[in-house]
Design an enzyme around this catalytic site. Sequence first.
Site, PDB file in Angstrom:
ATOM      1  N   ASP A  85     -31.289   1.881  26.800  1.00 18.99           N
ATOM      2  CA  ASP A  85     -30.190   2.047  25.860  1.00 18.99           C
ATOM      3  C   ASP A  85     -29.301   0.807  25.985  1.00 18.99           C
ATOM      4  OD1 ASP A  85     -28.054   2.961  24.309  1.00 18.99           O
ATOM      5  OD2 ASP A  85     -28.167   5.003  25.098  1.00 18.99           O
ATOM      6  N   ASP A  96     -25.250   0.107  19.203  1.00 15.08           N
ATOM      7  CA  ASP A  96     -25.752   0.972  20.269  1.00 15.08           C
ATOM      8  C   ASP A  96     -27.126   1.446  19.811  1.00 15.08           C
ATOM      9  OD1 ASP A  96     -26.100   2.898  22.237  1.00 15.08           O
ATOM     10  OD2 ASP A  96     -24.158   3.878  21.907  1.00 15.08           O
ATOM     11  N   HIS A 156     -22.158   9.569  18.332  1.00 11.25           N
ATOM     12  CA  HIS A 156     -20.710   9.371  18.322  1.00 11.25           C
ATOM     13  C   HIS A 156     -20.283   8.361  17.281  1.00 11.25           C
ATOM     14  CE1 HIS A 156     -21.752   5.789  20.801  1.00 11.25           C
ATOM     15  NE2 HIS A 156     -22.684   6.589  21.273  1.00 11.25           N
ATOM     16  N   HIS A 164     -16.784   5.240  21.608  1.00  7.97           N
ATOM     17  CA  HIS A 164     -16.764   6.686  21.333  1.00  7.97           C
ATOM     18  C   HIS A 164     -15.456   6.996  20.609  1.00  7.97           C
ATOM     19  CE1 HIS A 164     -20.270   8.053  23.773  1.00  7.97           C
ATOM     20  NE2 HIS A 164     -20.108   6.832  24.242  1.00  7.97           N
ATOM     21  N   GLU A 189     -28.135   9.708  18.199  1.00  5.85           N
ATOM     22  CA  GLU A 189     -29.055   9.615  19.330  1.00  5.85           C
ATOM     23  C   GLU A 189     -29.653  10.953  19.742  1.00  5.85           C
ATOM     24  OE1 GLU A 189     -27.244   8.087  22.932  1.00  5.85           O
ATOM     25  OE2 GLU A 189     -25.237   8.490  22.203  1.00  5.85           O
ATOM     26  N   GLU A 283     -32.343   6.008  19.278  1.00  2.00           N
ATOM     27  CA  GLU A 283     -30.958   5.814  18.816  1.00  2.00           C
ATOM     28  C   GLU A 283     -30.821   4.604  17.896  1.00  2.00           C
ATOM     29  OE1 GLU A 283     -28.129   4.892  21.922  1.00  2.00           O
ATOM     30  OE2 GLU A 283     -26.434   5.527  20.691  1.00  2.00           O
TER      31      GLU A 283
HETATM   32 CO    CO Z   1     -26.815   4.278  23.239  1.00  9.16          CO
END
Ligand code: CO
Length: 298
Positions: A85, A96, A156, A164, A189, A283
């Site tokens: 990740d 992300d 998120h 976040h 994700e 993700e």
């Molecule tokens: Co991530």
Amino acid sequence: MDNDELQNFREAGKLASKIRQESKSLIMVGESLLDIAETIEKMIADEGARPAFPVNISINDIAAHYTPEIDSTRVLKEDEMVKVDLGMEVNGALSDTAYTIDLSGKHENLVESSEKALENAINTIKPGVRVGEVGGVIEETIKGYGFKPIANLSGHMIKSNQLHAGVEIPNVKTDDPYALQEGDIFAVEPFSTTGSGYVEDLEQVEIFSIYMPSKVRMRQSRKIIDFVVKNYGTLPFAERWIRKEFKSKLLVSAALKELLQNHFIKGYPILREVSRGLVSQAEHTLMVTKDGCEVFTR
Ligand code: CO
């Protein structure tokens, strides 16, 4: 969001996508986790960007939040399920993205289930759709493969300098009434598991971020905070990064302990599936558009 900010998000996404692809060749039996993490973080730096957070390499029943210790000698073993990740920061814009590699070759279905859930979520997202419905699509897809979504992990909302940003996209159907709006940016994700579908915190914490600035007593704590603010701002950082700068293990862990105790920083404990099931993750970061979404990390 103005056009410059949008371009930064697109750039952060495009670079993360490139590094996601390039980093897959590092995930091999016998490779050291520390080497993998540092190589990926170097790839990010070589693009002129910063990591949005320490590279997570989470194995088997560990779902998230593991990044190698500075003295880790752990290597990848046959039969392991590896989740990588990673994200980057470009002028405050963040990306992300994550992928799973099954070194055993025996659990391709589990890997496919989280990938397919992500794809179906992406195809569902458009203005007006409630986040709880997106969770329902993820849940249904994963259950269709005979696995369980991890109910207490979620995607998120992302804003500039804020990984976040409050609103979540659950991995199961919920009544959450938040309706997606054009311009919203989210990391979606799905996590899929052969276990019971929940994660719990382990005691070990390797990743932290600044939480509530307050007074600190120890000189070492103040030095560390100055370093963090200067280099990472409010983004998550690794104990490994601090140890590289401030050599002493003893002083660094005492300072982090003080900072945690007075909530100056918060920790992100390693998350393990409660029934020790295998976990896969996929993700992407995307933006809700007029009639769907634009995936930045494709
Ligand atoms: Co991530």
